[in-house]
Design an enzyme around this catalytic site. Structure first.
Site, PDB file in Angstrom:
ATOM      1  N   HIS A  14      21.284 -25.613  -1.865  1.00  0.00           N
ATOM      2  CA  HIS A  14      21.163 -26.132  -0.482  1.00  0.00           C
ATOM      3  C   HIS A  14      22.128 -25.405   0.458  1.00  0.00           C
ATOM      4  CE1 HIS A  14      18.961 -29.640  -2.193  1.00  0.00           C
ATOM      5  NE2 HIS A  14      19.837 -29.487  -3.175  1.00  0.00           N
TER       6      HIS A  14
ATOM      7  N   SER B 156      26.478  -2.593  18.075  1.00  0.00           N
ATOM      8  CA  SER B 156      25.822  -3.202  19.224  1.00  0.00           C
ATOM      9  C   SER B 156      26.031  -2.296  20.426  1.00  0.00           C
ATOM     10  CB  SER B 156      26.430  -4.584  19.482  1.00  0.00           C
ATOM     11  OG  SER B 156      26.238  -4.950  20.826  1.00  0.00           O
TER      12      SER B 156
ATOM     13  N   LYS C  19      30.901  -5.255  17.015  1.00  0.00           N
ATOM     14  CA  LYS C  19      29.824  -5.678  16.105  1.00  0.00           C
ATOM     15  C   LYS C  19      29.458  -4.615  15.067  1.00  0.00           C
ATOM     16  CE  LYS C  19      27.284  -8.789  16.300  1.00  0.00           C
ATOM     17  NZ  LYS C  19      26.148  -9.227  17.095  1.00  0.00           N
TER      18      LYS C  19
ATOM     19  N   GLU D  24      18.157  -6.949   7.655  1.00  0.00           N
ATOM     20  CA  GLU D  24      17.251  -7.680   8.545  1.00  0.00           C
ATOM     21  C   GLU D  24      15.866  -7.036   8.541  1.00  0.00           C
ATOM     22  OE1 GLU D  24      19.388  -7.766  12.261  1.00  0.00           O
ATOM     23  OE2 GLU D  24      21.056  -8.818  11.335  1.00  0.00           O
TER      24      GLU D  24
ATOM     25  N   TYR E 120     -21.156  -1.638  -1.287  1.00  0.00           N
ATOM     26  CA  TYR E 120     -20.444  -1.039  -0.163  1.00  0.00           C
ATOM     27  C   TYR E 120     -20.885  -1.593   1.173  1.00  0.00           C
ATOM     28  CZ  TYR E 120     -18.088   2.121   2.946  1.00  0.00           C
ATOM     29  OH  TYR E 120     -17.273   2.605   3.938  1.00  0.00           O
TER      30      TYR E 120
HETATM   31  N1  ARG Z   1     -15.149   6.575   5.181  1.00  0.00           N
HETATM   32  C1  ARG Z   1     -15.809   5.691   4.308  1.00  0.00           C
HETATM   33  C2  ARG Z   1     -14.838   4.633   3.813  1.00  0.00           C
HETATM   34  O1  ARG Z   1     -13.688   4.893   3.864  1.00  0.00           O
HETATM   35  C3  ARG Z   1     -16.351   6.428   3.141  1.00  0.00           C
HETATM   36  C4  ARG Z   1     -17.524   5.767   2.486  1.00  0.00           C
HETATM   37  C5  ARG Z   1     -18.692   5.854   3.396  1.00  0.00           C
HETATM   38  N2  ARG Z   1     -19.853   5.288   2.779  1.00  0.00           N
HETATM   39  C6  ARG Z   1     -20.895   4.879   3.487  1.00  0.00           C
HETATM   40  N3  ARG Z   1     -21.871   4.345   2.845  1.00  0.00           N
HETATM   41  N4  ARG Z   1     -20.925   4.978   4.784  1.00  0.00           N
HETATM   42  O2  ARG Z   1     -15.204   3.558   3.407  1.00  0.00           O
END
Ligand code: ARG
Length: 466
Positions: A166, A287, A293, A300, A327
């Site tokens: 504490h 400072s 200081k 920090e 993707y």
């Molecule tokens: N520049 C893209 C990324 O970093 C690469 C992959 C692109 N793929 C796509 N299907 N457009 O994600």
């Protein structure tokens, strides 16, 4: 009046891309400004891919030789700072390298490089290779930090200071015990990091856009060439996954959380009110207004940057949490957070190491801050050793504290008669227990603050570092 504008004419997305992209959209979409940092990984990945496609009969040996030589030339241009990015054309590092390769060796051969390949696997390959190498460097920095901590703890094991709960004085501890209390946490970080690196270092090459490679490419061969330890075993998962970015961020958050608490302790210990440590000039600043200081800016900043890492982790996990399979362009957001957080974490460990290696301790101030009240538990334990139940001795020791407060006499200067008046089981040897060094030596069970226990902790940590 009917509009004379024909459909699509004044619309950026008129028809199917016929109007071209909004210039801001071009810039918004591009990743070249940050992913160019990984030109080397991208090129090495392409060479490995071409080599595997040569083995599979997709490229002739002659074509491969041209592609490899061309790619190495592109790499040399990057290294010499001579690669010229074509704005609006070089969308990302993959596109840029392939465009340049075509200019160097001709589009007929260069155009075969991408056979069976997708940027979706390429981007993951580049990032995993880079991250694996960077995390290994971070591992080395952490080992150095722990070595500095263990060496310091060993050398300075004699110094006793107040231990706090504490933020109130609690019991005497060795300064080295404080050092090791954090070292244990950092050592767990080291163990975790070694695990994380294993998961990062898996090869996505051969995953294709999502469904896999149609030319039966030798994935193991590519993985081995690029130093991966194993494959990502599902092509969809391979291109979808950004856990390999999230996990180092989670890891870094935990590490920075430890660094932040460690820094906070040292900030407190460096105040005039405590005065246990003095930061080296190399890690403090003055400072602009107050000449007297000396501010612990390094500590920090360590504390401050921990917030940034936690934020980046949280933000990134929000980015990926709702994405559908495989993707999506959202995944491009993983780049900047990865590049920035790796730098922050890496720099932070090195700064923390510098601070720890160079700070001066003030053992006299540590000792002066000890207070006889911190021995109240030892007084209770004294009676426990005479067979009195702890619940009773706790109460008795409380009465000793109260008497000391009421009479304004420091607890260790109460007379034997005064103590005897509180409990007749006190004997003259009680005087020996008003001793801070004895108090710390009593904590000799494994993990405690006695000299041998602390030295044992140091040995345990040192073993991990080899
Ligand atoms: N520049 C893209 C990324 O970093 C690469 C992959 C692109 N793929 C796509 N299907 N457009 O994600």
């Amino acid at each position: 009046m009917a509009s004379t504008t024909k459909p699509g004419e004044n619309m950026l997305w008129g028809g199917r891309f016929t109007g071209g992209l909004d210039p801001l959209m071009v810039a918004y979409n591009e990743s070249i400004h940050f992913d160019k940092a990984l030109y080397k990984q991208d090129i090495l990945g392409s060479i490995a891919f071409a080599r595997a496609n040569t083995k599979g009969g997709i490229l002739t040996q002659d074509e491969f030789t041209k592609i490899e030589a061309g790619l190495r030339e592109v790499m040399a241009e990057w290294e010499a700072g001579k690669f010229v990015i074509v704005p609006g054309v070089d969308e990302d590092i993959h596109t840029a390298n392939e465009r340049r390769l075509g200019e160097i060796i001709g589009k007929d051969v260069a155009g075969k490089l991408h056979t069976g390949r997708s940027r979706n696997e390429q981007v993951v390959c580049d990032m995993r290779m880079w991250l694996r190498d960077e995390l290994r460097k971070i591992e080395e920095h952490l080992v150095v930090f722990l070595k500095v901590a263990a060496d310091r703890a060993e050398k300075e094991v004699d110094h006793v200071m107040p231990g706090y709960t504490h933020l109130q004085r609690a019991q005497p501890i060795r300064w080295s015990h404080w050092i090791m209390s954090y070292s244990i946490a950092f050592a767990a970080d080291l163990e975790r990091l070694r695990e994380v690196i294993k998961r990062v270092n898996k090869s996505p090459l051969g995953c294709g856009a999502l469904a896999g490679n149609p030319f039966n490419i030798d994935r193991d061969m590519m993985a081995e060439e690029l130093g991966f330890e194993g494959l990502l075993w599902n092509s969809m998962g391979g291109v979808a996954d950004r856990d390999f970015v999230a996990e180092p961020l989670q890891w870094g958050s935990m590490l920075m959380l430890h660094i932040s608490r460690w820094a906070e302790d040292l900030i407190i210990y460096s105040t005039a009110e405590f005065g246990f440590v003095r930061l080296a000039d190399a890690y403090s600043t003055g400072s602009s207004l107050m000449p007297q200081k000396k501010n612990p800016d390094s500590l920090e900043l360590l504390r401050g940057k921990s917030g940034r890492i936690l934020g980046q982790m949280t933000g990134f996990m929000c980015t990926i949490k709702g994405l559908p399979s495989t993707y999506n362009k959202d995944l491009q957001e993983s780049w900047e957070v990865m590049l920035d957080s790796v730098k922050t974490v890496s720099d932070s460990i090195q700064i923390a190491t510098g601070v720890l290696a160079t700070l001066d301790i003030q053992p006299a101030k540590m000792r002066a801050a000890l207070d006889p009240f911190m021995l109240a538990t030892d007084i209770a334990d004294y009676l426990v050793r005479k067979g009195v139940p702890f619940r009773e001795t706790h109460h008795t020791s409380g009465r000793v504290v109260a008497l000391s407060e009421q009479t304004g006499t420091p607890m260790d200067q109460l007379t034997y008669e005064q103590l005897k008046g509180i409990d007749s089981r006190f004997e003259p040897d009680i005087a020996d227990y008003f001793d801070y060094d004895r108090s710390v030596e009593m904590r000799s069970a494994k993990g405690g603050t006695s000299r041998e226990s602390v030295l044992e902790q140091i040995r345990v940590i040192k073993e991990m570092l080899n």
